[in-house]
Structure formats: structure tokens, C-alpha cells
Design a protein around this motif. Structure first.
Motif, PDB file in Angstrom:
ATOM      1  N   GLY A   1       0.836  -1.190   0.000  1.00  0.00           N
ATOM      2  CA  GLY A   1       0.000   0.000   0.000  1.00  0.00           C
ATOM      3  C   GLY A   1       0.870   1.239   0.000  1.00  0.00           C
ATOM      4  N   LEU A   2       0.545   2.195  -0.872  1.00  0.00           N
ATOM      5  CA  LEU A   2       1.382   3.376  -1.079  1.00  0.00           C
ATOM      6  C   LEU A   2       0.598   4.656  -0.800  1.00  0.00           C
ATOM      7  CD1 LEU A   2       4.031   4.700  -2.214  1.00  0.00           C
ATOM      8  CD2 LEU A   2       2.934   4.598  -4.467  1.00  0.00           C
ATOM      9  N   SER A   3       1.200   5.556  -0.026  1.00  0.00           N
ATOM     10  CA  SER A   3       0.637   6.869   0.263  1.00  0.00           C
ATOM     11  C   SER A   3       1.448   7.922  -0.482  1.00  0.00           C
ATOM     12  CB  SER A   3       0.689   7.130   1.776  1.00  0.00           C
ATOM     13  OG  SER A   3       0.484   8.492   2.076  1.00  0.00           O
ATOM     14  N   VAL A   4       0.771   8.807  -1.217  1.00  0.00           N
ATOM     15  CA  VAL A   4       1.468   9.866  -1.957  1.00  0.00           C
ATOM     16  C   VAL A   4       0.837  11.219  -1.641  1.00  0.00           C
ATOM     17  CG1 VAL A   4       2.127   8.313  -3.831  1.00  0.00           C
ATOM     18  CG2 VAL A   4       0.018   9.630  -4.016  1.00  0.00           C
ATOM     19  N   PRO A   5       1.621  12.308  -1.712  1.00  0.00           N
ATOM     20  CA  PRO A   5       1.111  13.637  -1.370  1.00  0.00           C
ATOM     21  C   PRO A   5       0.432  14.342  -2.542  1.00  0.00           C
ATOM     22  CG  PRO A   5       3.451  13.777  -1.775  1.00  0.00           C
ATOM     23  CD  PRO A   5       3.090  12.319  -1.923  1.00  0.00           C
ATOM     24  N   GLY A   6      -0.539  13.678  -3.136  1.00  0.00           N
ATOM     25  CA  GLY A   6      -1.270  14.265  -4.247  1.00  0.00           C
ATOM     26  C   GLY A   6      -2.543  13.498  -4.513  1.00  0.00           C
ATOM     27  N   PRO A   7      -3.432  14.047  -5.336  1.00  0.00           N
ATOM     28  CA  PRO A   7      -4.689  13.358  -5.647  1.00  0.00           C
ATOM     29  C   PRO A   7      -4.437  12.073  -6.430  1.00  0.00           C
ATOM     30  CG  PRO A   7      -4.758  15.684  -6.300  1.00  0.00           C
ATOM     31  CD  PRO A   7      -3.333  15.353  -5.995  1.00  0.00           C
ATOM     32  N   VAL A   8      -5.181  11.023  -6.079  1.00  0.00           N
ATOM     33  CA  VAL A   8      -5.038   9.726  -6.742  1.00  0.00           C
ATOM     34  C   VAL A   8      -6.412   9.255  -7.232  1.00  0.00           C
ATOM     35  CG1 VAL A   8      -4.412   7.289  -6.469  1.00  0.00           C
ATOM     36  CG2 VAL A   8      -3.061   9.057  -5.328  1.00  0.00           C
ATOM     37  N   GLU A   9      -6.476   8.867  -8.500  1.00  0.00           N
ATOM     38  CA  GLU A   9      -7.672   8.216  -9.027  1.00  0.00           C
ATOM     39  C   GLU A   9      -7.598   6.759  -8.578  1.00  0.00           C
ATOM     40  OE1 GLU A   9      -9.645   9.062 -13.144  1.00  0.00           O
ATOM     41  OE2 GLU A   9      -8.252   7.386 -13.379  1.00  0.00           O
ATOM     42  N   PHE A  10      -8.372   6.419  -7.555  1.00  0.00           N
ATOM     43  CA  PHE A  10      -8.138   5.166  -6.840  1.00  0.00           C
ATOM     44  C   PHE A  10      -8.285   3.933  -7.722  1.00  0.00           C
ATOM     45  CE2 PHE A  10      -9.464   1.682  -3.979  1.00  0.00           C
ATOM     46  CZ  PHE A  10      -8.343   1.651  -3.168  1.00  0.00           C
ATOM     47  N   ASP A  11      -9.281   3.901  -8.595  1.00  0.00           N
ATOM     48  CA  ASP A  11      -9.518   2.705  -9.402  1.00  0.00           C
ATOM     49  C   ASP A  11      -8.355   2.383 -10.331  1.00  0.00           C
ATOM     50  OD1 ASP A  11     -11.947   2.343  -8.195  1.00  0.00           O
ATOM     51  OD2 ASP A  11     -13.107   3.292  -9.794  1.00  0.00           O
ATOM     52  N   THR A  12      -7.677   3.429 -10.833  1.00  0.00           N
ATOM     53  CA  THR A  12      -6.567   3.208 -11.757  1.00  0.00           C
ATOM     54  C   THR A  12      -5.204   3.324 -11.083  1.00  0.00           C
ATOM     55  OG1 THR A  12      -6.431   5.550 -12.372  1.00  0.00           O
ATOM     56  CG2 THR A  12      -7.946   4.154 -13.637  1.00  0.00           C
TER      57      THR A  12
ATOM     58  N   GLY B   1      -2.576   3.377   7.659  1.00  0.00           N
ATOM     59  CA  GLY B   1      -3.702   3.499   6.736  1.00  0.00           C
ATOM     60  C   GLY B   1      -3.475   2.736   5.448  1.00  0.00           C
ATOM     61  N   ALA B   2      -2.239   2.784   4.931  1.00  0.00           N
ATOM     62  CA  ALA B   2      -1.916   2.046   3.707  1.00  0.00           C
ATOM     63  C   ALA B   2      -2.051   0.548   3.929  1.00  0.00           C
ATOM     64  CB  ALA B   2      -0.503   2.395   3.242  1.00  0.00           C
ATOM     65  N   ALA B   3      -1.596   0.080   5.090  1.00  0.00           N
ATOM     66  CA  ALA B   3      -1.716  -1.344   5.411  1.00  0.00           C
ATOM     67  C   ALA B   3      -3.183  -1.738   5.558  1.00  0.00           C
ATOM     68  CB  ALA B   3      -0.952  -1.666   6.689  1.00  0.00           C
ATOM     69  N   ALA B   4      -3.968  -0.906   6.253  1.00  0.00           N
ATOM     70  CA  ALA B   4      -5.397  -1.209   6.432  1.00  0.00           C
ATOM     71  C   ALA B   4      -6.120  -1.240   5.099  1.00  0.00           C
ATOM     72  CB  ALA B   4      -6.023  -0.179   7.364  1.00  0.00           C
TER      73      ALA B   4
END
Length: 398
Positions: free
Chosen positions: A140-151, A373-376
Motif C-alpha cells: 500500500g502506497l501513500s502519496v502527497p497528491g490526488p489519486v484516481e483510486f480505481d486506476t 492506513g496504507a496497510a489497512a
């Protein structure tokens, strides 16, 4: 065809979430026969996902067997990318950190260099945790920007040059295979840092809060919202972009996104650092502001409080709209005079009804919030009823 509520994946969900602890409780909740429940549980035990321990004696004299999800049967990898550094960890399925590393990693160097450097950390981390590659079930990866979750695509991130539309999940999966020897099909999920911080904090510290709002104030300002146990992401990952709400009286403040008047251009850690720099104090980031606040610098105290007031203006609307039970302030400026400013304006501007049951708190997990949160996120995806049933079917065919 079996009802979705009768599958092994559904039984696992009931056990994992604590809704059922025995075979009898599973029968009662699902309406399944004893033999069917037994067959489903056999599948889960064969996969190594469950543990059984003796319980108390029943009225008939036979001890019950308590069923639990076994958090040690696999591990997850998690990563939290910041603007100038990153954290990587190996965790068990309950979110316990088994091995961790923090190091320099610049988002501005671009996705190829950043993800390759990050992936190289995991071989030694797995060795430190005492787990092999075969125990890894995903990242699981956390990034400091908006992410389109499905893609998994990062979408127009203001502080991540070169990342827009980049296939983060695919590149990280490939880099992990090259550096750590993980399977080429390893599941990788990515999301915005504030979303994952909110998920981690809500799951660990406020599991009964039905509407949870986290605001991260560091280089920028972002928010994560968890409603009825689900992250609110919006239609394409843009929910929670609090820092880019325009302030009516800040039209001359240029934001990193290219627009003028954004709250982040006035009240973020980077904005306050810029204000301090203009007064002759060397400061470039929220971390520098926090250091000045820890030293009790009067200009830093004043500017942080004013920044909190500006954020409180916007949060009054957010709190009135969402009516959260918990508002958590996290990031570099959380436990500073910034929080004082937030409280002042929020209680002044929001309706009393919106704040009468509101807790305003600071982070409980600190630097581990996004990792947890990434792990969960990953565990809840991989062991959801649908995914669990697919994985069980694949194991049966192997």
C-alpha cells in the motif's frame, strides 16, 4: 449458486471484523447448516488465514472454539512518500510494524527515480522483519497528491512534478520484483496521504466514529474523510483538496498549483515558512516552522496562529457540511499555535449544533498514520469477501 452471504469470504469477514467468534455464531448470522459452515471454515484454515483457540465451557460441557483472523500468516509492505523523504515498513495484517526505514527521497526527482529507490529498501526490511518474499501479500502506497483510486494514477498533483498520469502501481510492482524478488503480479494499491492518514487514525483510535475528518497541514493542506467506515474519495480522487479552496481576501497569494488565493498559499507550512523567510528567518518548509515554534520564536507563534485562523474559517464550512464526530489536525503544525487558531475561528464561525458533539484532536499515530492506513487499505481489500473468494479459488487450483 451460493448466496454472497454464504461464501467462505463472507464468513471470513464476519470473523475478521469481530461479528462472529464461534461456529455457532456463524450459523446464527448466516443461516447456514453446521456442515456448510464447517466446509467453509476448512477452506479458510487450509489457506492459513484463521486461528482457533479453546474458549469457555458451554452449558453442555463442551468447550467452544474461538475463531480469529490470524494477523501473522502474511505481511504487507507500506510506504509513505513525502516531498523530501519517505517511510517504508513491513507490517503484519493487524498493522503492527515489524521493520521500518525512513530516508531521503525527493518527490521532485520524478516517479522513476523515487519508486526505484523506494523498492530497493524492501529486501533489507524483509530480512530485518524475519519474513520471506513468499509471506508478502501486497503493498500500500501513500502519496502527497490526488489519486484516481480505481486506476492508481496520480492526477494533476501540485507538488509532484512529472507524476501526473504516471502508472505508479505498475512501476512500483516492477521495481519490487527487480529489487526484492516479489511476484510480478503482487497487488499494489495507492491513495492520497490524507486519505490514508484518516483511515489509519480512524481504524486505530476512533473505530466507532461514523464521520471522521482529518486535516493534514504540512507542505500543503489536505483532508481525508471517513464516513461509515469508508474513505470519501469523490468521483476521481479529488475529495478533500481543502488547501485549494479560495480565500476571498488573498487574491495576491500565488499557490503551487498556479492559482491565486488558495488557502495553502496562505496557511500551509510552506506558506508560513515563506512569511518567516520574508522577516529574515531561514525557513523553507513546515518542518522549519515547527523548529522555530519549538524554540518559541514570537514571529513563528504569531504567524502559525494566524494560519490556523485562516484554516479555521474554511473548516467551519466543512464541519457544518459534514457534521463530524472527530476533527483531527495532523502534520507539522498540528500540535502548535496553529491548532489554537483553528479552534478560535471554527467555534466562532460554525453553527453551535455542528460543534456540540465535535472532538478536535491531534494525531494519535504520528508518523505512522499513513503507513497504518496504507496497510489497512490493502488488508481490507485483499480480505474483502469478493477478493478472499477469488484468492481461495486460485489457491484451490494451484
Amino acid at each position: 449458486m451460493a448466496s454472497p452471504r454464504s461464501t467462505a469470504g463472507h464468513l471470513l469477514e464476519l470473523i475478521r471484523t469481530g461479528q462472529a467468534r464461534t461456529r455457532g455464531e456463524l450459523q446464527t448470522l448466516t443461516g447456514l447448516s453446521r456442515s456448510t459452515v464447517g466446509h467453509r471454515l476448512d477452506q479458510l484454515f487450509a489457506a492459513g488465514w484463521l486461528a482457533a483457540t479453546p474458549g469457555q465451557l458451554s452449558t453442555g460441557g463442551r468447550p467452544s472454539v474461538l475463531l480469529t483472523f490470524d494477523p501473522g500468516h502474511a505481511v504487507v509492505l507500506a510506504a509513505d512518500l513525502e516531498t523530501t523523504h519517505a517511510r517504508a515498513a513491513v507490517l503484519d495484517l493487524a498493522g503492527t510494524v515489524l521493520a521500518e526505514r525512513t530516508g531521503t527521497l525527493r518527490i521532485a526527482d520524478g516517479p522513476e527515480a523515487a519508486l526505484d529507490r523506494l523498492a530497493a529498501w524492501y529486501g533489507p526490511l524483509l530480512a530485518q522483519a524475519g519474513r520471506g518474499v513468499d509471506a508478502v501479500c501486497g503493498l500500500g502506497l501513500s502519496v502527497p497528491g490526488p489519486v484516481e483510486f480505481d486506476t492508481g494514477l496520480v492526477v494533476r498533483p501540485p507538488i509532484m512534478p512529472g507524476w501526473d498520469g504516471y502508472p505508479v502501481r505498475e512501476r512500483l510492482r516492477q521495481a519490487l520484483t527487480e529489487h526484492a524478488g516479489t511476484p510480478a503480479e503482487l497487488p499494489v494499491l495507492a491513495d492520497n496521504d490524507a486519505n490514508l492518514m484518516a483511515l489509519g487514525e480512524q481504524r486505530n483510535s476512533f473505530p466507532d466514529c461514523s464521520t471522521f475528518l482529518l486535516v493534514k497541514v504540512s507542505t500543503g493542506i489536505g483532508a481525508g474523510v471517513v464516513i461509515d467506515g469508508r474513505v470519501l474519495r469523490g468521483v476521481d480522487g479529488g475529495a478533500g483538496d481543502l488547501g485549494h479552496i479560495r480565500l476571498h481576501d488573498a487574491s495576491d497569494a500565488l499557490c503551487a498549483c498556479g492559482s491565486y488565493g488558495c488557502m495553502a498559499a496562505v496557511a500551509s507550512g510552506r506558506a508560513v515558512a515563506g512569511q518567516l523567510a520574508a522577516l529574515g528567518m531561514p525557513a523553507e518548509s513546515g518542518t522549519d516552522v515547527r523548529a522555530a515554534l519549538d524554540d518559541g520564536h514570537p514571529d513563528a507563534v504569531r504567524l502559525a496562529r494566524e494560519a490556523g485562523q485562516r484554516c479555521g474559517e474554511v473548516l467551519a464550512t466543512a464541519v457544518t457540511l459534514l457534521n463530524p464526530g472527530v476533527l483531527m489536525i495532523a502534520g507539522d503544525l498540528a500540535e502548535t499555535h496553529f491548532l489554537t487558531g483553528v479552534r478560535e475561528l471554527l467555534y466562532q464561525r460554525a453553527l453551535p449544533r455542528a460543534t456540540r458533539n465535535l472532538q478536535i484532536v491531534t494525531s494519535r499515530l504520528g508518523d505512522h498514520a499513513a503507513l497504518c492506513g496504507a496497510a489497512a487499505m490493502l488488508v481490507e481489500h485483499l480480505y474483502s469477501p469478493e477478493q478472499a473468494d477469488e484468492r481461495l479459488a486460485a489457491l484451490a487450483e494451484a
